[in-house]
Design a protein around this motif. Structure first.
Motif, PDB file in Angstrom:
ATOM      1  N   MET A   1      68.153  13.843  35.601  1.00  0.00           N
ATOM      2  CA  MET A   1      68.676  14.568  34.173  1.00  0.00           C
ATOM      3  C   MET A   1      68.002  16.016  33.978  1.00  0.00           C
ATOM      4  O   MET A   1      66.966  16.156  34.219  1.00  0.00           O
ATOM      5  CB  MET A   1      68.537  13.510  33.008  1.00  0.00           C
ATOM      6  N   GLU A   2      68.648  16.660  33.349  1.00  0.00           N
ATOM      7  CA  GLU A   2      68.325  18.237  33.136  1.00  0.00           C
ATOM      8  C   GLU A   2      67.877  18.175  31.907  1.00  0.00           C
ATOM      9  O   GLU A   2      68.113  17.331  30.984  1.00  0.00           O
ATOM     10  CB  GLU A   2      69.310  19.150  33.246  1.00  0.00           C
ATOM     11  N   LEU A   3      66.817  19.061  31.478  1.00  0.00           N
ATOM     12  CA  LEU A   3      66.479  19.499  30.230  1.00  0.00           C
ATOM     13  C   LEU A   3      67.294  20.175  29.420  1.00  0.00           C
ATOM     14  O   LEU A   3      68.034  21.292  29.913  1.00  0.00           O
ATOM     15  CB  LEU A   3      65.186  20.312  30.331  1.00  0.00           C
ATOM     16  N   LEU A   4      67.946  19.762  28.138  1.00  0.00           N
ATOM     17  CA  LEU A   4      68.657  20.557  27.398  1.00  0.00           C
ATOM     18  C   LEU A   4      68.159  21.767  26.990  1.00  0.00           C
ATOM     19  O   LEU A   4      67.097  22.104  26.453  1.00  0.00           O
ATOM     20  CB  LEU A   4      69.094  19.589  26.255  1.00  0.00           C
ATOM     21  N   THR A   5      68.921  22.914  27.379  1.00  0.00           N
ATOM     22  CA  THR A   5      68.716  24.288  27.195  1.00  0.00           C
ATOM     23  C   THR A   5      69.628  25.046  26.195  1.00  0.00           C
ATOM     24  O   THR A   5      70.879  24.341  26.245  1.00  0.00           O
ATOM     25  CB  THR A   5      68.295  25.035  28.444  1.00  0.00           C
ATOM     26  N   ARG A   6      69.354  26.032  25.536  1.00  0.00           N
ATOM     27  CA  ARG A   6      70.281  26.675  24.785  1.00  0.00           C
ATOM     28  C   ARG A   6      71.685  27.003  25.825  1.00  0.00           C
ATOM     29  O   ARG A   6      72.625  27.143  25.335  1.00  0.00           O
ATOM     30  CB  ARG A   6      69.816  27.901  24.102  1.00  0.00           C
ATOM     31  N   GLU A   7      71.134  27.487  26.886  1.00  0.00           N
ATOM     32  CA  GLU A   7      72.310  27.934  27.913  1.00  0.00           C
ATOM     33  C   GLU A   7      73.360  26.919  27.918  1.00  0.00           C
ATOM     34  O   GLU A   7      74.529  27.283  28.056  1.00  0.00           O
ATOM     35  CB  GLU A   7      71.814  28.415  28.937  1.00  0.00           C
ATOM     36  N   ILE A   8      72.701  25.778  28.363  1.00  0.00           N
ATOM     37  CA  ILE A   8      73.654  24.569  28.701  1.00  0.00           C
ATOM     38  C   ILE A   8      74.313  24.114  27.249  1.00  0.00           C
ATOM     39  O   ILE A   8      75.621  24.106  27.645  1.00  0.00           O
ATOM     40  CB  ILE A   8      72.832  23.329  29.079  1.00  0.00           C
TER      41      ILE A   8
ATOM     42  N   GLU B   1      80.413  14.169  29.767  1.00  0.00           N
ATOM     43  CA  GLU B   1      79.540  14.998  30.952  1.00  0.00           C
ATOM     44  C   GLU B   1      78.424  15.448  30.232  1.00  0.00           C
ATOM     45  O   GLU B   1      77.184  15.527  30.881  1.00  0.00           O
ATOM     46  CB  GLU B   1      80.516  16.217  31.038  1.00  0.00           C
ATOM     47  N   LEU B   2      78.199  15.896  28.976  1.00  0.00           N
ATOM     48  CA  LEU B   2      77.044  16.525  28.353  1.00  0.00           C
ATOM     49  C   LEU B   2      76.050  15.506  28.371  1.00  0.00           C
ATOM     50  O   LEU B   2      74.672  15.728  28.596  1.00  0.00           O
ATOM     51  CB  LEU B   2      77.183  17.510  26.949  1.00  0.00           C
ATOM     52  N   GLN B   3      76.501  14.117  27.656  1.00  0.00           N
ATOM     53  CA  GLN B   3      75.595  13.055  27.573  1.00  0.00           C
ATOM     54  C   GLN B   3      74.942  12.831  29.071  1.00  0.00           C
ATOM     55  O   GLN B   3      73.650  12.469  29.254  1.00  0.00           O
ATOM     56  CB  GLN B   3      76.160  12.031  27.190  1.00  0.00           C
ATOM     57  N   GLU B   4      75.766  12.667  29.858  1.00  0.00           N
ATOM     58  CA  GLU B   4      75.162  12.212  31.300  1.00  0.00           C
ATOM     59  C   GLU B   4      74.308  13.388  32.036  1.00  0.00           C
ATOM     60  O   GLU B   4      73.423  12.915  32.580  1.00  0.00           O
ATOM     61  CB  GLU B   4      76.266  11.755  32.180  1.00  0.00           C
ATOM     62  N   ARG B   5      74.644  14.481  31.882  1.00  0.00           N
ATOM     63  CA  ARG B   5      73.894  15.733  32.270  1.00  0.00           C
ATOM     64  C   ARG B   5      72.473  15.844  31.746  1.00  0.00           C
ATOM     65  O   ARG B   5      71.567  16.014  32.578  1.00  0.00           O
ATOM     66  CB  ARG B   5      74.506  16.876  32.134  1.00  0.00           C
ATOM     67  N   CYS B   6      72.485  15.778  30.340  1.00  0.00           N
ATOM     68  CA  CYS B   6      71.253  16.020  29.775  1.00  0.00           C
ATOM     69  C   CYS B   6      70.491  14.793  29.062  1.00  0.00           C
ATOM     70  O   CYS B   6      69.602  14.786  28.381  1.00  0.00           O
ATOM     71  CB  CYS B   6      71.453  16.934  28.635  1.00  0.00           C
ATOM     72  N   GLY B   7      71.142  13.670  29.058  1.00  0.00           N
ATOM     73  CA  GLY B   7      70.764  12.506  28.353  1.00  0.00           C
ATOM     74  C   GLY B   7      70.709  12.583  26.768  1.00  0.00           C
ATOM     75  O   GLY B   7      69.744  11.864  26.218  1.00  0.00           O
TER      76      GLY B   7
ATOM     77  N   PHE C   1      76.821  22.727  16.102  1.00  0.00           N
ATOM     78  CA  PHE C   1      76.033  22.533  15.354  1.00  0.00           C
ATOM     79  C   PHE C   1      74.530  22.039  15.725  1.00  0.00           C
ATOM     80  O   PHE C   1      74.360  21.218  16.648  1.00  0.00           O
ATOM     81  CB  PHE C   1      76.426  21.071  14.276  1.00  0.00           C
ATOM     82  N   HIS C   2      73.496  22.618  15.187  1.00  0.00           N
ATOM     83  CA  HIS C   2      72.138  22.012  15.363  1.00  0.00           C
ATOM     84  C   HIS C   2      71.733  22.326  16.765  1.00  0.00           C
ATOM     85  O   HIS C   2      70.694  21.491  17.210  1.00  0.00           O
ATOM     86  CB  HIS C   2      71.762  20.540  15.109  1.00  0.00           C
ATOM     87  N   ILE C   3      72.193  23.161  17.759  1.00  0.00           N
ATOM     88  CA  ILE C   3      71.875  23.307  18.763  1.00  0.00           C
ATOM     89  C   ILE C   3      70.257  23.628  19.131  1.00  0.00           C
ATOM     90  O   ILE C   3      69.690  23.062  19.783  1.00  0.00           O
ATOM     91  CB  ILE C   3      72.590  24.428  19.592  1.00  0.00           C
ATOM     92  N   ASP C   4      69.663  24.534  18.331  1.00  0.00           N
ATOM     93  CA  ASP C   4      68.355  24.975  18.243  1.00  0.00           C
ATOM     94  C   ASP C   4      67.520  23.861  18.001  1.00  0.00           C
ATOM     95  O   ASP C   4      66.362  23.568  18.820  1.00  0.00           O
ATOM     96  CB  ASP C   4      68.022  26.082  17.387  1.00  0.00           C
ATOM     97  N   ILE C   5      67.743  23.101  17.051  1.00  0.00           N
ATOM     98  CA  ILE C   5      66.955  21.676  16.761  1.00  0.00           C
ATOM     99  C   ILE C   5      66.955  20.722  17.969  1.00  0.00           C
ATOM    100  O   ILE C   5      66.016  20.181  18.310  1.00  0.00           O
ATOM    101  CB  ILE C   5      67.522  21.113  15.551  1.00  0.00           C
ATOM    102  N   TYR C   6      68.250  20.360  18.459  1.00  0.00           N
ATOM    103  CA  TYR C   6      68.259  19.473  19.508  1.00  0.00           C
ATOM    104  C   TYR C   6      67.565  20.036  20.824  1.00  0.00           C
ATOM    105  O   TYR C   6      66.537  19.269  21.562  1.00  0.00           O
ATOM    106  CB  TYR C   6      69.645  19.234  20.154  1.00  0.00           C
ATOM    107  N   CYS C   7      67.719  21.365  21.133  1.00  0.00           N
ATOM    108  CA  CYS C   7      66.885  22.083  22.306  1.00  0.00           C
ATOM    109  C   CYS C   7      65.443  21.809  22.219  1.00  0.00           C
ATOM    110  O   CYS C   7      64.442  21.531  23.161  1.00  0.00           O
ATOM    111  CB  CYS C   7      67.294  23.273  22.698  1.00  0.00           C
ATOM    112  N   MET C   8      65.155  22.025  20.993  1.00  0.00           N
ATOM    113  CA  MET C   8      63.413  21.951  20.571  1.00  0.00           C
ATOM    114  C   MET C   8      63.094  20.364  20.753  1.00  0.00           C
ATOM    115  O   MET C   8      61.964  20.410  21.185  1.00  0.00           O
ATOM    116  CB  MET C   8      62.994  22.329  19.202  1.00  0.00           C
TER     117      MET C   8
END
Length: 91
Positions: free
Chosen positions: A1-8, A36-42, A55-62
Motif C-alpha cells: 500500500m502507498e502512503l496517502l499524499t496530497r498529490e494522490i 480504487e483509492l481505498q485499495e491503493r492507500c488503505g 473534503f479534509h484532504i490535508d487532515i487525512y494526509c497528515m
C-alpha cells in the motif's frame, strides 16, 4: 500500500470532478474510483468518499503520515477500550 499524499488525493479528486455530476452519490464510476483509492492507500470508506469529494484532504494526509512515522519508529497503536453498556438499576 502507498502512503496517502496530497498529490494522490488531488489526483483522485480531479478524476472525480471529470465524472458526470450525480449529486456526489457513491455509485457507478465514482464508486469504482473510491474503491480504487481505498485499495491503493488503505483509507477507510468514509475517508475515501471525502477525499473524492474534496473534503479534509490535508487532515487525512497528515493522519496517515503520522501513522507511518510511528510505525517506522516502532510505536504501537494504543488499544481501544472496550465499551460496556451501563445498565440502569431502575428497570
Amino acid at each position: 500500500m502507498e502512503l496517502l499524499t496530497r498529490e494522490i488525493a488531488n489526483t483522485y479528486r480531479d478524476r472525480a470532478k471529470a465524472l458526470p455530476y450525480n449529486g456526489m452519490q457513491d455509485i457507478g464510476e465514482r464508486r469504482a474510483l473510491r474503491i480504487e483509492l481505498q485499495e491503493r492507500c488503505g483509507v477507510t470508506e468514509l475517508e475515501a468518499v471525502n477525499i473524492i469529494n474534496g473534503f479534509h484532504i490535508d487532515i487525512y494526509c497528515m493522519k496517515y503520515l503520522i501513522r507511518a512515522r510511528e510505525a517506522q519508529e516502532g510505536k504501537t497503536e494504543p488499544e481501544k477500550k472496550k465499551r460496556r453498556r451501563r445498565y440502569d438499576s431502575r428497570y
